[in-house]
Motif scaffolding. Structure first.
Motif, PDB file in Angstrom:
ATOM      1  N   ILE A 171      -1.998   9.009 -13.735  1.00  0.00           N
ATOM      2  CA  ILE A 171      -0.621   9.098 -12.507  1.00  0.00           C
ATOM      3  C   ILE A 171      -0.087   7.841 -12.897  1.00  0.00           C
ATOM      4  O   ILE A 171      -0.527   6.716 -13.308  1.00  0.00           O
ATOM      5  N   ALA A 172       1.008   9.048 -12.044  1.00  0.00           N
ATOM      6  CA  ALA A 172       2.344   7.589 -12.586  1.00  0.00           C
ATOM      7  C   ALA A 172       3.367   7.637 -11.328  1.00  0.00           C
ATOM      8  O   ALA A 172       3.370   8.669 -10.663  1.00  0.00           O
ATOM      9  N   LEU A 173       4.176   7.058 -11.713  1.00  0.00           N
ATOM     10  CA  LEU A 173       5.293   7.204 -10.567  1.00  0.00           C
ATOM     11  C   LEU A 173       7.055   7.447 -11.347  1.00  0.00           C
ATOM     12  O   LEU A 173       7.034   6.516 -12.130  1.00  0.00           O
TER      13      LEU A 173
ATOM     14  N   LYS B 258     -11.832  -0.609 -11.535  1.00  0.00           N
ATOM     15  CA  LYS B 258     -11.730  -1.391  -9.998  1.00  0.00           C
ATOM     16  C   LYS B 258     -10.274  -1.318 -10.387  1.00  0.00           C
ATOM     17  O   LYS B 258      -9.194  -1.149  -8.658  1.00  0.00           O
ATOM     18  N   LEU B 259      -9.082  -1.380 -11.172  1.00  0.00           N
ATOM     19  CA  LEU B 259      -8.376  -1.042 -10.813  1.00  0.00           C
ATOM     20  C   LEU B 259      -7.230  -0.922 -12.070  1.00  0.00           C
ATOM     21  O   LEU B 259      -6.726  -1.172 -13.128  1.00  0.00           O
ATOM     22  N   ASN B 260      -6.820   0.425 -11.148  1.00  0.00           N
ATOM     23  CA  ASN B 260      -6.084   1.757 -12.421  1.00  0.00           C
ATOM     24  C   ASN B 260      -5.169   2.436 -11.686  1.00  0.00           C
ATOM     25  O   ASN B 260      -4.664   1.715 -10.899  1.00  0.00           O
ATOM     26  N   CYS B 261      -4.561   3.253 -12.686  1.00  0.00           N
ATOM     27  CA  CYS B 261      -2.974   3.663 -12.630  1.00  0.00           C
ATOM     28  C   CYS B 261      -3.485   4.586 -11.067  1.00  0.00           C
ATOM     29  O   CYS B 261      -2.406   4.545 -10.264  1.00  0.00           O
ATOM     30  N   TYR B 262      -4.469   4.600 -11.044  1.00  0.00           N
ATOM     31  CA  TYR B 262      -4.662   5.356  -8.945  1.00  0.00           C
ATOM     32  C   TYR B 262      -4.741   3.966  -7.726  1.00  0.00           C
ATOM     33  O   TYR B 262      -3.921   4.459  -7.122  1.00  0.00           O
ATOM     34  N   SER B 263      -5.019   3.015  -8.690  1.00  0.00           N
ATOM     35  CA  SER B 263      -4.528   2.011  -7.438  1.00  0.00           C
ATOM     36  C   SER B 263      -3.308   1.697  -7.243  1.00  0.00           C
ATOM     37  O   SER B 263      -3.325   1.507  -5.862  1.00  0.00           O
TER      38      SER B 263
END
Length: 211
Positions: free
Chosen positions: A81-83, A148-153
């Protein structure tokens, strides 16, 4: 299949069935009757569920981590997921860290699901919020972690900072966000993908109650 080709699925009703094809035939593939002789022959295209991320400004976009939806998506597929910003640049957090890409590769971003987009009146605030997230919260220095710290985060941190009221109750955690915004889009896309693959395999698909 090239991502430049949008395979529009065409549906028409004949022989008490919904018939799905990629190109309207001259004759009904079920009974061989010339379709031009049918008074109620009304073919229509199913809504194409995918978007080119670079042509979807100020949006949240989703794609398979590997490949594309029509060819590679399954229930257990990892999704990325991205912006996008107001110019259509991709802003993402992935294993290399924070990335901002203009003129994104269509093979990667030409067939995405549009999870969220905002009205044009929000474009300036959207872009400003991306900059705040990067500069004030230091995402350019953070190290990617698959769990713990990924694209969704990254996307959830952005949306919380954005303060966009229509989704305010959906962004408390990744599970709620996925259930409310992602699953409805992937479920609808999966129906299109299933029909498309069966047409590619058999030439047509005919079902009495598929729609």
């Amino acid at each position: 299949m090239s991502v430049d080709d949008e395979p529009h699925i065409i549906c028409f009703k004949h022989c008490s069935n919904h018939v799905f094809v990629l190109k309207v035939p001259i004759r009904c593939p079920l009974c061989n009757q010339p379709l031009e002789q049918c008074e109620k022959f009304l073919p229509f295209s199913l809504p194409y569920p995918f978007s080119n991320a670079s042509q979807s400004p100020c949006s949240v976009v989703l794609r398979p981590a590997v490949g594309d939806f029509l060819s590679d998506f399954h229930n257990n597929t990892n999704l990325h997921i991205a912006l996008t910003d107001s110019q259509g640049a991709i802003v993402e957090f992935d294993s290399p860290g924070l990335l901002r890409t203009r003129n994104a590769d269509r093979k990667l971003w030409g067939q995405c699901l549009l999870i969220l987009s905002v009205p044009e009146a929000w474009f300036y605030h959207w872009d400003s919020t991306i900059q705040r997230l990067i500069e004030e919260q230091g995402w350019q220095h953070r190290i990617y972690d698959d769990e713990k710290l990924n694209c969704y985060s990254f996307v959830l941190a952005f949306l919380r900072l954005l303060l966009y009221e229509p989704i305010a109750t959906f962004i408390d955690n990744a599970e709620t966000f996925s259930r409310q915004l992602i699953v409805p889009k992937t479920t609808q896309a999966a129906k299109y993908i299933t029909i498309y693959r069966r047409i590619k395999q058999f030439g047509i698909l005919s079902e009495p109650d598929l729609l």
